[in-house]
Design an enzyme around this catalytic site. Sequence first.
Site, PDB file in Angstrom:
ATOM      1  N   GLU A 135       0.753  -0.998  -0.038  1.00 28.53           N
ATOM      2  CA  GLU A 135      -0.021   0.210  -0.021  1.00 28.53           C
ATOM      3  C   GLU A 135       0.789   1.036   0.207  1.00 28.53           C
ATOM      4  O   GLU A 135       2.078   1.244   0.660  1.00 28.53           O
ATOM      5  CB  GLU A 135      -0.833  -0.035   1.277  1.00 28.53           C
ATOM      6  CG  GLU A 135      -1.802   1.459   1.500  1.00 28.53           C
ATOM      7  CD  GLU A 135      -2.995   0.961   2.379  1.00 28.53           C
ATOM      8  OE1 GLU A 135      -2.899   0.032   3.087  1.00 28.53           O
ATOM      9  OE2 GLU A 135      -3.894   2.019   2.408  1.00 28.53           O
ATOM     10  N   ASN A 139     -12.378  -1.141  -1.190  1.00 26.50           N
ATOM     11  CA  ASN A 139     -11.642  -1.663   0.042  1.00 26.50           C
ATOM     12  C   ASN A 139     -12.548  -1.326   1.146  1.00 26.50           C
ATOM     13  O   ASN A 139     -12.605   0.111   1.405  1.00 26.50           O
ATOM     14  CB  ASN A 139     -10.044  -1.510   0.024  1.00 26.50           C
ATOM     15  CG  ASN A 139      -9.574  -1.699   1.506  1.00 26.50           C
ATOM     16  OD1 ASN A 139      -9.421  -2.828   1.723  1.00 26.50           O
ATOM     17  ND2 ASN A 139      -9.392  -0.540   2.370  1.00 26.50           N
ATOM     18  N   GLU A 140     -12.762  -2.036   2.138  1.00 27.59           N
ATOM     19  CA  GLU A 140     -13.311  -1.774   3.502  1.00 27.59           C
ATOM     20  C   GLU A 140     -14.369  -0.661   3.276  1.00 27.59           C
ATOM     21  O   GLU A 140     -14.307   0.203   3.884  1.00 27.59           O
ATOM     22  CB  GLU A 140     -12.375  -1.447   4.423  1.00 27.59           C
ATOM     23  CG  GLU A 140     -11.291  -2.490   4.644  1.00 27.59           C
ATOM     24  CD  GLU A 140     -10.510  -2.449   6.172  1.00 27.59           C
ATOM     25  OE1 GLU A 140     -10.356  -1.363   6.546  1.00 27.59           O
ATOM     26  OE2 GLU A 140      -9.881  -3.424   6.347  1.00 27.59           O
ATOM     27  N   TYR A 181      -7.330  -8.778  11.281  1.00 24.48           N
ATOM     28  CA  TYR A 181      -5.950  -8.589  11.892  1.00 24.48           C
ATOM     29  C   TYR A 181      -5.979  -8.997  13.570  1.00 24.48           C
ATOM     30  O   TYR A 181      -7.306  -9.086  14.119  1.00 24.48           O
ATOM     31  CB  TYR A 181      -5.832  -7.220  12.101  1.00 24.48           C
ATOM     32  CG  TYR A 181      -5.354  -6.493  10.791  1.00 24.48           C
ATOM     33  CD1 TYR A 181      -4.135  -6.492  10.108  1.00 24.48           C
ATOM     34  CD2 TYR A 181      -6.231  -5.795  10.088  1.00 24.48           C
ATOM     35  CE1 TYR A 181      -3.777  -6.069   9.091  1.00 24.48           C
ATOM     36  CE2 TYR A 181      -6.104  -5.322   8.908  1.00 24.48           C
ATOM     37  CZ  TYR A 181      -4.769  -5.344   8.260  1.00 24.48           C
ATOM     38  OH  TYR A 181      -4.466  -4.813   7.041  1.00 24.48           O
ATOM     39  N   GLU A 225      -6.087  -9.155   3.770  1.00 24.29           N
ATOM     40  CA  GLU A 225      -5.420  -8.455   4.864  1.00 24.29           C
ATOM     41  C   GLU A 225      -5.648  -9.478   5.916  1.00 24.29           C
ATOM     42  O   GLU A 225      -6.642  -9.723   6.540  1.00 24.29           O
ATOM     43  CB  GLU A 225      -5.891  -7.104   4.941  1.00 24.29           C
ATOM     44  CG  GLU A 225      -5.972  -6.096   3.780  1.00 24.29           C
ATOM     45  CD  GLU A 225      -6.281  -4.621   4.247  1.00 24.29           C
ATOM     46  OE1 GLU A 225      -6.160  -4.392   5.431  1.00 24.29           O
ATOM     47  OE2 GLU A 225      -6.539  -4.133   3.383  1.00 24.29           O
ATOM     48  N   GLN A 249       1.514  -6.269   5.832  1.00 21.55           N
ATOM     49  CA  GLN A 249       1.975  -5.986   4.429  1.00 21.55           C
ATOM     50  C   GLN A 249       3.407  -6.426   4.038  1.00 21.55           C
ATOM     51  O   GLN A 249       4.021  -6.668   4.810  1.00 21.55           O
ATOM     52  CB  GLN A 249       1.784  -4.243   4.200  1.00 21.55           C
ATOM     53  CG  GLN A 249       0.429  -4.131   4.450  1.00 21.55           C
ATOM     54  CD  GLN A 249       0.083  -2.341   4.134  1.00 21.55           C
ATOM     55  OE1 GLN A 249       0.976  -1.865   3.144  1.00 21.55           O
ATOM     56  NE2 GLN A 249      -1.097  -1.925   4.268  1.00 21.55           N
TER      57      GLN A 249
HETATM   58  O1  AHR Z   1      -3.263  -2.470   6.250  1.00 21.70           O
HETATM   59  C1  AHR Z   1      -3.496  -1.352   6.841  1.00 21.70           C
HETATM   60  C2  AHR Z   1      -4.900  -0.816   6.715  1.00 21.70           C
HETATM   61  O2  AHR Z   1      -5.856  -1.733   7.260  1.00 21.70           O
HETATM   62  C3  AHR Z   1      -5.655  -1.056   5.192  1.00 21.70           C
HETATM   63  O3  AHR Z   1      -5.265   0.249   4.558  1.00 21.70           O
HETATM   64  C4  AHR Z   1      -6.985  -0.909   5.528  1.00 21.70           C
HETATM   65  O4  AHR Z   1      -7.668  -1.757   4.359  1.00 21.70           O
HETATM   66  C5  AHR Z   1      -6.992  -1.839   6.943  1.00 21.70           C
HETATM   67  O5  AHR Z   1      -7.852  -1.277   7.719  1.00 21.70           O
END
Ligand code: AHR
Length: 522
Positions: free
Chosen positions: A53, A200-201, A269, A325, A374
């Site tokens: 990113e 995205n999101e 996450y 992600e 990432q």
């Molecule tokens: O990976 C960091 C961020 O986490 C990304 O930009 C977003 O999609 C997520 O919330």
Amino acid sequence: MKRVIFCTFIAIAVFAIQANGQKPLPAAVNQLIIVTNHPGPVISKDIYGHFSEHLGNCIYGGIWVGTDSKIPNTNGIRNDVIAALKDIKIPNLRWPGGCFADTYHWKDGIGPQTQRASIINTNWGGVTENNSFGTHEFMKLTELIGCDAYINGNVGSGNVREMSEWIEYLTSDNKSPMTILRKQNGREDPWKVKYFAIGNENWGCGGNMTPEFYNNVMRQYSSFLNNYSGNTLYRIACGPYDYNYAWTETLMKDPDSRKMFQGISLHYYSVVDGWDVKGSATKFTEREWFESFRLNLEMDKILKGQSAIMDRYDPEKTKGLVVDEWGNWYQVEPGSNPGFLYQQNSMRDAITAAIHLNIFNQHADRVKVANLAQMVNVLQSVILTKDDKMVLTPTYYVFKMFKVHQEAQSLNIDIKCEDYQYGDKKIPAISASASIDKDGKIHLTLANLNPNKDITITCPLIGDSFSKVTGEVLTAKAINSFNDFGKPEEVKPSTFNGFKMNAGVLSITMPSKSVVALEIIK
Ligand code: AHR
């Protein structure tokens, strides 16, 4: 039903081994049965994908240094980073975000670099984005690494025409304003783009939409994402985070919506003690070590929950889950820009990577793509850079050890193992998955989550006979050992000899806090 057939098959196979005169299988606490001659679905190589990113020093400094840099580069892209990424065989790369994707206007990033618009990166530190890395530079990067392109389009602040023209610019061979522009910018032939995400999101940074609103918008955008000149897009609808099943249900339940995408994304996450705390990447206790893995293992439950919804509407599994992600998210390193998400990477992250990749392998029927968040200098990276120096993280080495699973067929395993207990909480002490490749070699990958105890596990191989084993192990002195700039590597793989093969039963003694990869051949 599949599970019943599998269990019956294991019972019959065990009986057959015994009737054949081999010794009865020992009753072991830690036992991993591997059925070698009934392979399951192919493990998509794209489960081993990565994510880059425009965030902190992922692109700028980590990948892109520009053609004038003293750091050795090819067309402005770091040679050391290219070589390291080729070595782990990365299959696809997602770009330009993340949250950044829904602020990105691709035409800002084409044409002569000095004339490109500078913009503000509103999501990540408010820094200036000079757009010197754009479409042509990203596609060059994928060519240099030898991976497929996964491009994330802008739904949140873009428009249908903008997204549609991007695809035309990238992939069309025909004569049109977009293809003329591409040629003027130095690229005669179209590129191939394998994956394209529609936002995205979009439930959050991508526009704070409701699932119903996004579903309609997705249908509209997708209608104008054309397949040009032999390029077939795998269109990815923005999916849920974590356990947000309602979002998935909304996209999946309508047959007309299902026609508009091939995959649905999922973000998860692992954040120890919640977003306000997060903890340090390298200064942590055994409680945090344990908590990370407890959270990592939730991925299996999330995939089962999300897959169950998808199974209801798509029992043939034509739609893929795209976990684009995933990873551990900690506090940023002291002194670094809080908006840059720069964190170190320790033995804990190596085990996290092994847990996730084993889970994805086991869900190969539904999970078709996954991207670690990432790739360089951001969150759970495989590579860290500082000026001209580069560090390969413990997570990098797990991807290297696991790359053998790419495009192999997953093997059914049945694991019973002791718990790793911390306080009053317990998790299984061992994570595992197995596959068989096109040359008939079995690949078994394991992790011992317990930092205090070596563990022996007995693996009866049921089906064909195998006799030769070789292996690698990744372990370290301490739970928080990590690789740092200007120091010898503390976490790197070495040859593993802690196994015995006897009459079709493999016994493996895994060191505490380790990741082990074995190759088993006839
Ligand atoms: O990976 C960091 C961020 O986490 C990304 O930009 C977003 O999609 C997520 O919330």
